[in-house]
Design an enzyme around this catalytic site. Sequence first.
Site, mmCIF file in Angstrom:
data_model
loop_
_atom_site.group_PDB
_atom_site.id
_atom_site.type_symbol
_atom_site.label_atom_id
_atom_site.label_comp_id
_atom_site.label_asym_id
_atom_site.label_seq_id
_atom_site.Cartn_x
_atom_site.Cartn_y
_atom_site.Cartn_z
ATOM 1 N N LYS A 140 2.231 -3.430 7.324
ATOM 2 C CA LYS A 140 2.432 -3.651 5.878
ATOM 3 C C LYS A 140 3.892 -3.374 5.511
ATOM 4 O O LYS A 140 4.485 -4.095 4.706
ATOM 5 C CB LYS A 140 1.503 -2.752 5.052
ATOM 6 C CG LYS A 140 0.036 -3.107 5.120
ATOM 7 C CD LYS A 140 -0.305 -4.476 4.555
ATOM 8 C CE LYS A 140 -0.195 -4.553 3.061
ATOM 9 N NZ LYS A 140 -0.652 -5.881 2.537
ATOM 10 N N THR A 164 0.817 -1.221 0.000
ATOM 11 C CA THR A 164 0.000 0.000 0.000
ATOM 12 C C THR A 164 0.855 1.276 0.000
ATOM 13 O O THR A 164 1.977 1.272 0.514
ATOM 14 C CB THR A 164 -0.907 0.006 1.263
ATOM 15 O OG1 THR A 164 -1.412 1.309 1.483
ATOM 16 C CG2 THR A 164 -0.163 -0.409 2.524
ATOM 17 N N ASP A 165 0.295 2.335 -0.526
ATOM 18 C CA ASP A 165 0.979 3.645 -0.484
ATOM 19 C C ASP A 165 1.170 4.144 0.949
ATOM 20 O O ASP A 165 1.976 5.029 1.208
ATOM 21 C CB ASP A 165 0.224 4.699 -1.313
ATOM 22 C CG ASP A 165 -1.224 4.959 -0.898
ATOM 23 O OD1 ASP A 165 -1.721 4.278 0.025
ATOM 24 O OD2 ASP A 165 -1.854 5.835 -1.509
ATOM 25 N N GLU A 166 0.399 3.554 1.886
ATOM 26 C CA GLU A 166 0.448 4.055 3.264
ATOM 27 C C GLU A 166 1.803 3.804 3.916
ATOM 28 O O GLU A 166 2.133 4.435 4.921
ATOM 29 C CB GLU A 166 -0.680 3.430 4.080
ATOM 30 C CG GLU A 166 -2.018 3.710 3.433
ATOM 31 C CD GLU A 166 -3.213 3.532 4.330
ATOM 32 O OE1 GLU A 166 -3.054 3.553 5.548
ATOM 33 O OE2 GLU A 166 -4.316 3.381 3.788
ATOM 34 N N TYR A 208 -1.466 -0.307 11.043
ATOM 35 C CA TYR A 208 -1.716 -0.982 9.758
ATOM 36 C C TYR A 208 -0.541 -0.762 8.823
ATOM 37 O O TYR A 208 0.074 -1.718 8.330
ATOM 38 C CB TYR A 208 -3.012 -0.470 9.123
ATOM 39 C CG TYR A 208 -3.137 -0.799 7.637
ATOM 40 C CD1 TYR A 208 -3.181 -2.121 7.197
ATOM 41 C CD2 TYR A 208 -3.190 0.217 6.668
ATOM 42 C CE1 TYR A 208 -3.279 -2.427 5.834
ATOM 43 C CE2 TYR A 208 -3.297 -0.077 5.316
ATOM 44 C CZ TYR A 208 -3.341 -1.407 4.904
ATOM 45 O OH TYR A 208 -3.440 -1.712 3.559
HETATM 46 P P1 NAD Z 1 -10.164 -6.771 2.487
HETATM 47 O O1 NAD Z 1 -10.099 -6.434 3.937
HETATM 48 O O2 NAD Z 1 -11.398 -6.488 1.706
HETATM 49 O O3 NAD Z 1 -9.873 -8.336 2.285
HETATM 50 C C1 NAD Z 1 -8.844 -9.000 2.950
HETATM 51 C C2 NAD Z 1 -8.999 -10.489 2.686
HETATM 52 O O4 NAD Z 1 -7.903 -11.173 3.349
HETATM 53 C C3 NAD Z 1 -10.296 -11.076 3.271
HETATM 54 O O5 NAD Z 1 -10.853 -12.006 2.367
HETATM 55 C C4 NAD Z 1 -9.826 -11.769 4.546
HETATM 56 O O6 NAD Z 1 -10.655 -12.860 4.929
HETATM 57 C C5 NAD Z 1 -8.439 -12.230 4.134
HETATM 58 N N1 NAD Z 1 -7.546 -12.421 5.287
HETATM 59 C C6 NAD Z 1 -7.316 -11.566 6.320
HETATM 60 N N2 NAD Z 1 -6.439 -12.111 7.182
HETATM 61 C C7 NAD Z 1 -6.080 -13.319 6.664
HETATM 62 C C8 NAD Z 1 -5.203 -14.347 7.087
HETATM 63 N N3 NAD Z 1 -4.506 -14.250 8.233
HETATM 64 N N4 NAD Z 1 -5.075 -15.447 6.309
HETATM 65 C C9 NAD Z 1 -5.784 -15.570 5.157
HETATM 66 N N5 NAD Z 1 -6.649 -14.651 4.726
HETATM 67 C C10 NAD Z 1 -6.795 -13.524 5.467
HETATM 68 O O7 NAD Z 1 -8.884 -6.082 1.864
HETATM 69 P P2 NAD Z 1 -8.654 -5.350 0.449
HETATM 70 O O8 NAD Z 1 -9.103 -3.960 0.554
HETATM 71 O O9 NAD Z 1 -9.150 -6.227 -0.626
HETATM 72 O O10 NAD Z 1 -7.057 -5.323 0.430
HETATM 73 C C11 NAD Z 1 -6.326 -6.385 -0.145
HETATM 74 C C12 NAD Z 1 -4.852 -6.061 -0.125
HETATM 75 O O11 NAD Z 1 -4.610 -4.853 -0.824
HETATM 76 C C13 NAD Z 1 -4.264 -5.879 1.265
HETATM 77 O O12 NAD Z 1 -2.992 -6.474 1.294
HETATM 78 C C14 NAD Z 1 -4.165 -4.385 1.429
HETATM 79 O O13 NAD Z 1 -3.121 -4.029 2.309
HETATM 80 C C15 NAD Z 1 -3.881 -3.965 -0.005
HETATM 81 N N6 NAD Z 1 -4.326 -2.599 -0.356
HETATM 82 C C16 NAD Z 1 -5.625 -2.249 -0.183
HETATM 83 C C17 NAD Z 1 -6.025 -0.970 -0.556
HETATM 84 C C18 NAD Z 1 -7.451 -0.498 -0.379
HETATM 85 O O14 NAD Z 1 -7.699 0.713 -0.491
HETATM 86 N N7 NAD Z 1 -8.414 -1.363 -0.153
HETATM 87 C C19 NAD Z 1 -5.101 -0.062 -1.104
HETATM 88 C C20 NAD Z 1 -3.774 -0.492 -1.273
HETATM 89 C C21 NAD Z 1 -3.403 -1.773 -0.901
HETATM 90 P P1 TYD Z 2 -10.340 4.593 4.634
HETATM 91 O O1 TYD Z 2 -11.322 4.141 3.612
HETATM 92 O O2 TYD Z 2 -10.435 4.020 6.014
HETATM 93 O O3 TYD Z 2 -8.904 4.362 4.006
HETATM 94 P P2 TYD Z 2 -7.427 4.813 4.545
HETATM 95 O O4 TYD Z 2 -7.517 5.172 5.963
HETATM 96 O O5 TYD Z 2 -6.664 3.543 4.333
HETATM 97 O O6 TYD Z 2 -6.996 5.920 3.653
HETATM 98 O O7 TYD Z 2 -10.423 6.175 4.770
HETATM 99 C C1 TYD Z 2 -10.177 7.045 3.665
HETATM 100 C C2 TYD Z 2 -10.157 8.459 4.179
HETATM 101 O O8 TYD Z 2 -11.468 8.834 4.603
HETATM 102 C C3 TYD Z 2 -9.268 8.665 5.387
HETATM 103 O O9 TYD Z 2 -8.680 9.970 5.300
HETATM 104 C C4 TYD Z 2 -10.212 8.610 6.575
HETATM 105 C C5 TYD Z 2 -11.495 9.195 5.997
HETATM 106 N N1 TYD Z 2 -12.766 8.655 6.513
HETATM 107 C C6 TYD Z 2 -13.808 9.533 6.819
HETATM 108 O O10 TYD Z 2 -13.681 10.775 6.734
HETATM 109 N N2 TYD Z 2 -15.000 8.995 7.215
HETATM 110 C C7 TYD Z 2 -15.187 7.644 7.335
HETATM 111 O O11 TYD Z 2 -16.308 7.206 7.697
HETATM 112 C C8 TYD Z 2 -14.109 6.760 7.022
HETATM 113 C C9 TYD Z 2 -14.286 5.279 7.152
HETATM 114 C C10 TYD Z 2 -12.910 7.317 6.608
#
Ligand code: NAD
Ligand code: TYD
Length: 342
Positions: free
Chosen positions: A156, A128-130, A152
Amino acid sequence: MSSSYRHILVTGGAGFIGSHLVRMLLARPVARVTNVDKLTYAGNPANLADIAGDPRYHFVHLDIADLRLRAVLRENPPDAIINVAAETHVDRAIADPLVFARTDVLGTQNLLECAREIGVRRFVQVSTDEVYGSISEGAATEDSPLQPGNPYSASKAGGDLLCLSYANTYGLAVSVCRGANTYGPHQYPEKFIPLAITNLLTGQPVPLYGDGRQRRDWLYVLDHCAGILTVLEKGVPGEVYNIAAEQERENREILARLLALLDAPDEAVRRVTDRPGHDRRYAMDADKLRALGWSPKKPVEVGLAETVDWYRQHSKWWQSIRQGDAFIAYYARQYPMLPPLA
Ligand code: NAD
Ligand code: TYD
């Protein structure tokens, strides 16, 4: 794009990004896709209902940190692994951080150990960019320092560093990709965009943290998955690739757009106490991945409109989550200042 891999293991395939990735892989001529998922609160087999009957798809219900994973993979070794599984929500990491280190650090290392033992040809770590932390000016490149600001992103970053150490020490063919904030269909409705959409669809106020001027770079989920597969096919082992949409928006701008799309009044937005340690801005440069032929296709305004339509048309999917006891309890803990969901 055809795939040069016969059997691909995706972890976390029942989640948001993972389910789109599994579907995208099965649209290619691969022989087998195995999904290892623990099915946490965020894992939902319904996300893959349409492909569950595909004979090339195999589901294994297991934690990636479980040592039994080795025996599973030995029996049916994949030639590539894409590690998508993670604990992913910053708000949950602030409230309950231990499981983040277990899954995102130890789980990643357990998977790396499996990969080393069975000798996979490729390993892609989805990050992630985070991990770059809050970027006040400009955009992070792959060489920027890691400055994660919450449990988090710190977990990561730990996973990323282990991956790169396995490339350096053991010559494992690992690449890391770092995606921007992702949105689209099937995103669990506690994250910002799906929470806002589903609250507006049910007449609930939408929480906006602090002044709402935090900036995120919004990447459509299919653009993110295409970036991951570009890294799988063309990424260089030991290298990191940013997957950025390069379309930053303030949170309050995103909400204004959603209000307009859902014909909701400004009063639907409720300012709430800011998240502790809230990163102000994420921004990445994606030139390195663009040089491999990838580029994001979806303008954020179009993606938001399509996402709103999807949630409108799939209320059964999100209502069954939102009406569950676990979601109602999470919401009450996280937003005590808002009306409870039940
Ligand atoms: P999500 O929370 O929707 O899904 C996570 C999945 O991983 C779920 O199916 C969960 O059951 C499974 N999981 C969690 N812990 C596990 C474990 N110990 N063993 C096996 N399975 C497990 O997440 P997402 O938003 O789809 O994110 C997926 C990946 O992308 C993550 O690695 C996250 O860090 C990365 N990512 C997400 C975002 C975003 O904005 N959603 C952005 C950048 C990177
Ligand atoms: P989020 O979807 O939790 O992603 P991340 O924290 O990984 O960026 O949140 C996106 C942005 O929105 C973050 O700046 C927090 C803000 N936020 C709100 O303002 N209201 C909300 O209800 C949530 C869940 C997040």
